[in-house]
Design a protein around this motif. Structure first.
Motif, PDB file in Angstrom:
ATOM      1  N   TYR A  34     -51.111   0.203 -29.722  1.00  0.00           N
ATOM      2  CA  TYR A  34     -50.925   0.628 -31.110  1.00  0.00           C
ATOM      3  C   TYR A  34     -52.304   0.947 -31.687  1.00  0.00           C
ATOM      4  CZ  TYR A  34     -46.192  -1.259 -30.700  1.00  0.00           C
ATOM      5  OH  TYR A  34     -44.897  -1.507 -30.308  1.00  0.00           O
ATOM      6  N   SER A  35     -52.492   2.191 -32.085  1.00  0.00           N
ATOM      7  CA  SER A  35     -53.794   2.611 -32.617  1.00  0.00           C
ATOM      8  C   SER A  35     -53.940   2.180 -34.070  1.00  0.00           C
ATOM      9  CB  SER A  35     -53.939   4.135 -32.516  1.00  0.00           C
ATOM     10  OG  SER A  35     -53.953   4.535 -31.168  1.00  0.00           O
ATOM     11  N   LEU A  36     -55.106   1.654 -34.391  1.00  0.00           N
ATOM     12  CA  LEU A  36     -55.408   1.286 -35.766  1.00  0.00           C
ATOM     13  C   LEU A  36     -56.050   2.472 -36.489  1.00  0.00           C
ATOM     14  CD1 LEU A  36     -56.796  -2.350 -35.339  1.00  0.00           C
ATOM     15  CD2 LEU A  36     -54.441  -1.581 -35.641  1.00  0.00           C
ATOM     16  N   ASN A  37     -56.118   2.374 -37.808  1.00  0.00           N
ATOM     17  CA  ASN A  37     -56.701   3.437 -38.622  1.00  0.00           C
ATOM     18  C   ASN A  37     -58.215   3.441 -38.413  1.00  0.00           C
ATOM     19  OD1 ASN A  37     -57.925   4.853 -40.837  1.00  0.00           O
ATOM     20  ND2 ASN A  37     -55.990   4.681 -41.958  1.00  0.00           N
ATOM     21  N   GLU A  38     -58.687   4.447 -37.677  1.00  0.00           N
ATOM     22  CA  GLU A  38     -60.084   4.443 -37.259  1.00  0.00           C
ATOM     23  C   GLU A  38     -61.052   4.617 -38.427  1.00  0.00           C
ATOM     24  OE1 GLU A  38     -62.618   3.290 -34.633  1.00  0.00           O
ATOM     25  OE2 GLU A  38     -60.484   3.489 -34.188  1.00  0.00           O
ATOM     26  N   SER A  39     -60.649   5.370 -39.443  1.00  0.00           N
ATOM     27  CA  SER A  39     -61.564   5.561 -40.572  1.00  0.00           C
ATOM     28  C   SER A  39     -61.789   4.240 -41.301  1.00  0.00           C
ATOM     29  CB  SER A  39     -61.038   6.632 -41.535  1.00  0.00           C
ATOM     30  OG  SER A  39     -59.843   6.205 -42.152  1.00  0.00           O
ATOM     31  N   LEU A  40     -60.734   3.414 -41.391  1.00  0.00           N
ATOM     32  CA  LEU A  40     -60.881   2.113 -42.046  1.00  0.00           C
ATOM     33  C   LEU A  40     -61.653   1.125 -41.167  1.00  0.00           C
ATOM     34  CD1 LEU A  40     -57.421   1.671 -43.809  1.00  0.00           C
ATOM     35  CD2 LEU A  40     -59.564   2.508 -44.767  1.00  0.00           C
ATOM     36  N   ILE A  41     -61.514   1.270 -39.840  1.00  0.00           N
ATOM     37  CA  ILE A  41     -62.334   0.466 -38.925  1.00  0.00           C
ATOM     38  C   ILE A  41     -63.803   0.851 -39.086  1.00  0.00           C
ATOM     39  CG2 ILE A  41     -62.858  -0.047 -36.505  1.00  0.00           C
ATOM     40  CD1 ILE A  41     -60.268  -1.268 -37.192  1.00  0.00           C
ATOM     41  N   GLU A  42     -64.062   2.172 -39.120  1.00  0.00           N
ATOM     42  CA  GLU A  42     -65.437   2.663 -39.291  1.00  0.00           C
ATOM     43  C   GLU A  42     -66.018   2.191 -40.624  1.00  0.00           C
ATOM     44  OE1 GLU A  42     -67.468   4.125 -37.301  1.00  0.00           O
ATOM     45  OE2 GLU A  42     -66.072   4.361 -35.634  1.00  0.00           O
ATOM     46  N   PHE A  43     -65.151   2.132 -41.633  1.00  0.00           N
ATOM     47  CA  PHE A  43     -65.589   1.601 -42.928  1.00  0.00           C
ATOM     48  C   PHE A  43     -66.097   0.170 -42.756  1.00  0.00           C
ATOM     49  CE2 PHE A  43     -64.590  -1.058 -46.601  1.00  0.00           C
ATOM     50  CZ  PHE A  43     -65.305  -0.417 -47.600  1.00  0.00           C
ATOM     51  N   GLY A  44     -65.358  -0.617 -41.971  1.00  0.00           N
ATOM     52  CA  GLY A  44     -65.769  -1.998 -41.715  1.00  0.00           C
ATOM     53  C   GLY A  44     -67.124  -2.069 -41.034  1.00  0.00           C
ATOM     54  N   VAL A  63     -48.732  -9.583 -28.527  1.00  0.00           N
ATOM     55  CA  VAL A  63     -50.080  -9.012 -28.540  1.00  0.00           C
ATOM     56  C   VAL A  63     -50.933  -9.716 -27.487  1.00  0.00           C
ATOM     57  CG1 VAL A  63     -52.180  -8.643 -29.885  1.00  0.00           C
ATOM     58  CG2 VAL A  63     -49.942  -8.389 -30.975  1.00  0.00           C
ATOM     59  N   GLU A  64     -51.622  -8.918 -26.671  1.00  0.00           N
ATOM     60  CA  GLU A  64     -52.483  -9.466 -25.617  1.00  0.00           C
ATOM     61  C   GLU A  64     -53.954  -9.423 -26.001  1.00  0.00           C
ATOM     62  OE1 GLU A  64     -51.879  -7.645 -21.842  1.00  0.00           O
ATOM     63  OE2 GLU A  64     -50.147  -8.901 -21.377  1.00  0.00           O
ATOM     64  N   GLY A  65     -54.341  -8.421 -26.788  1.00  0.00           N
ATOM     65  CA  GLY A  65     -55.743  -8.310 -27.149  1.00  0.00           C
ATOM     66  C   GLY A  65     -56.036  -7.021 -27.900  1.00  0.00           C
ATOM     67  N   ILE A  66     -57.317  -6.807 -28.168  1.00  0.00           N
ATOM     68  CA  ILE A  66     -57.778  -5.613 -28.883  1.00  0.00           C
ATOM     69  C   ILE A  66     -58.785  -4.901 -27.999  1.00  0.00           C
ATOM     70  CG2 ILE A  66     -58.941  -4.755 -30.960  1.00  0.00           C
ATOM     71  CD1 ILE A  66     -58.086  -7.394 -32.324  1.00  0.00           C
ATOM     72  N   GLU A  67     -58.620  -3.604 -27.878  1.00  0.00           N
ATOM     73  CA  GLU A  67     -59.525  -2.813 -27.042  1.00  0.00           C
ATOM     74  C   GLU A  67     -60.150  -1.703 -27.864  1.00  0.00           C
ATOM     75  OE1 GLU A  67     -58.174   0.013 -23.714  1.00  0.00           O
ATOM     76  OE2 GLU A  67     -58.746  -1.804 -22.614  1.00  0.00           O
ATOM     77  N   ARG A  68     -61.455  -1.562 -27.764  1.00  0.00           N
ATOM     78  CA  ARG A  68     -62.147  -0.488 -28.477  1.00  0.00           C
ATOM     79  C   ARG A  68     -62.933   0.341 -27.476  1.00  0.00           C
ATOM     80  NH1 ARG A  68     -63.483   1.448 -33.307  1.00  0.00           N
ATOM     81  NH2 ARG A  68     -65.534   2.401 -33.527  1.00  0.00           N
ATOM     82  N   LYS A  69     -62.581   1.624 -27.346  1.00  0.00           N
ATOM     83  CA  LYS A  69     -63.321   2.521 -26.453  1.00  0.00           C
ATOM     84  C   LYS A  69     -63.105   3.965 -26.890  1.00  0.00           C
ATOM     85  CE  LYS A  69     -59.650   2.787 -22.936  1.00  0.00           C
ATOM     86  NZ  LYS A  69     -59.304   2.567 -21.516  1.00  0.00           N
ATOM     87  N   ASN A  70     -64.075   4.800 -26.582  1.00  0.00           N
ATOM     88  CA  ASN A  70     -64.031   6.231 -26.920  1.00  0.00           C
ATOM     89  C   ASN A  70     -63.711   6.471 -28.397  1.00  0.00           C
ATOM     90  OD1 ASN A  70     -64.457   6.800 -24.162  1.00  0.00           O
ATOM     91  ND2 ASN A  70     -62.249   6.684 -23.752  1.00  0.00           N
ATOM     92  N   GLY A  71     -64.286   5.612 -29.252  1.00  0.00           N
ATOM     93  CA  GLY A  71     -64.095   5.799 -30.687  1.00  0.00           C
ATOM     94  C   GLY A  71     -62.715   5.456 -31.192  1.00  0.00           C
TER      95      GLY A  71
END
Length: 236
Positions: free
Chosen positions: A139-149, A114-122
């Motif tokens: 690797y895409s994370l579960n966006e609804s659970l991210i939005e919950f956070g 793992v090199e890092g985490i990138e967040r863009k365009n939702g």
């Protein structure tokens, strides 16, 4: 007013947590190995840190309690402005969508580091370079659970419940419903709390809260006031 807390190393094996608003030490964490990474979450109520033995720990600042989160950890990070933790051990990418329930972890099998985490365009993606370092995959994370956070971070409890409503009940969402229910009770948002316990299937608590809500509504109707939650019978 917000919270202004910093975490820093006093020496290679001691972490200091300092409150900038009161100019006081919250806690000093003595560890038995050299620490090579530490990071507070956005709420400054939990601390991630990793030592040279590749053990990852989570420290609850309110409880002054340290727990081992992951062995053989080579990468760890909070997803920015959320309560979500991403960490790698060996060929597993571990994601805690609700760190209050560390036993509820989502594991992805990956090839590389793992090199890092990138967040863009939702979208939130974990970037992984292959073992040769030539290619980077995501690797895409579960966006609804991210939005919950994000909603939980902003204390928008109604939005947080709406996000969970659109997701099926599984290990991650169950942990999030419990975290939301706990926060709703702490902030006396009995409407969201009742919603949470109903979703979790805790009928006894949901029914009890429904009676409280009815009592609030009756008081507000009789008095024309909007502070039913403060009514002494409700508080009792």
């Amino acid at each position: 007013k917000g919270t202004k807390i910093i975490a820093y190393l006093l020496d290679l094996q001691t972490i200091s947590l300092f409150d900038l608003q009161t100019s006081s030490i919250i806690s000093q964490i003595s560890h038995d190995s050299k620490i090579d990474y530490l990071e507070l979450n956005a709420n400054a109520n939990k601390l991630l840190f990793k030592d040279k033995r590749k053990q990852l720990y989570i420290y609850d600042i309110a409880k002054l309690a340290k727990n081992t989160l992951l062995p053989y950890c080579t990468f760890a990070k909070w997803v920015p402005e959320s309560e979500v933790v991403v960490a790698q051990n060996r060929q597993n990418l571990n994601v805690w969508y609700s760190i209050d329930h560390p036993e509820k972890v989502t594991i992805y099998n990956i090839k590389g580091e793992v090199e890092g985490i990138e967040r863009k365009n939702g979208k939130t993606e974990v970037l992984v370079s292959d073992n040769n370092g030539n290619n980077v995959s995501s690797y895409s994370l579960n966006e609804s659970l991210i939005e919950f956070g994000f909603a939980l971070e902003a204390r928008d409890l109604e939005k947080a419940a709406m996000i969970l409503d659109s997701s099926e009940l599984n290990n991650e969402t169950e942990a999030n419903w419990k975290a939301l229910a706990k926060l709703a009770l702490e902030t006396q948002n009995v409407y969201v709390a009742e919603h949470c316990y109903g979703a979790l299937g805790d009928i006894a608590k949901a029914n009890f809260l429904r009676k409280i809500i009815k009592q609030i509504e009756e008081y507000e109707k009789e008095t024309g006031r909007k502070d039913g939650i403060s009514y002494y019978k409700v508080q009792a």
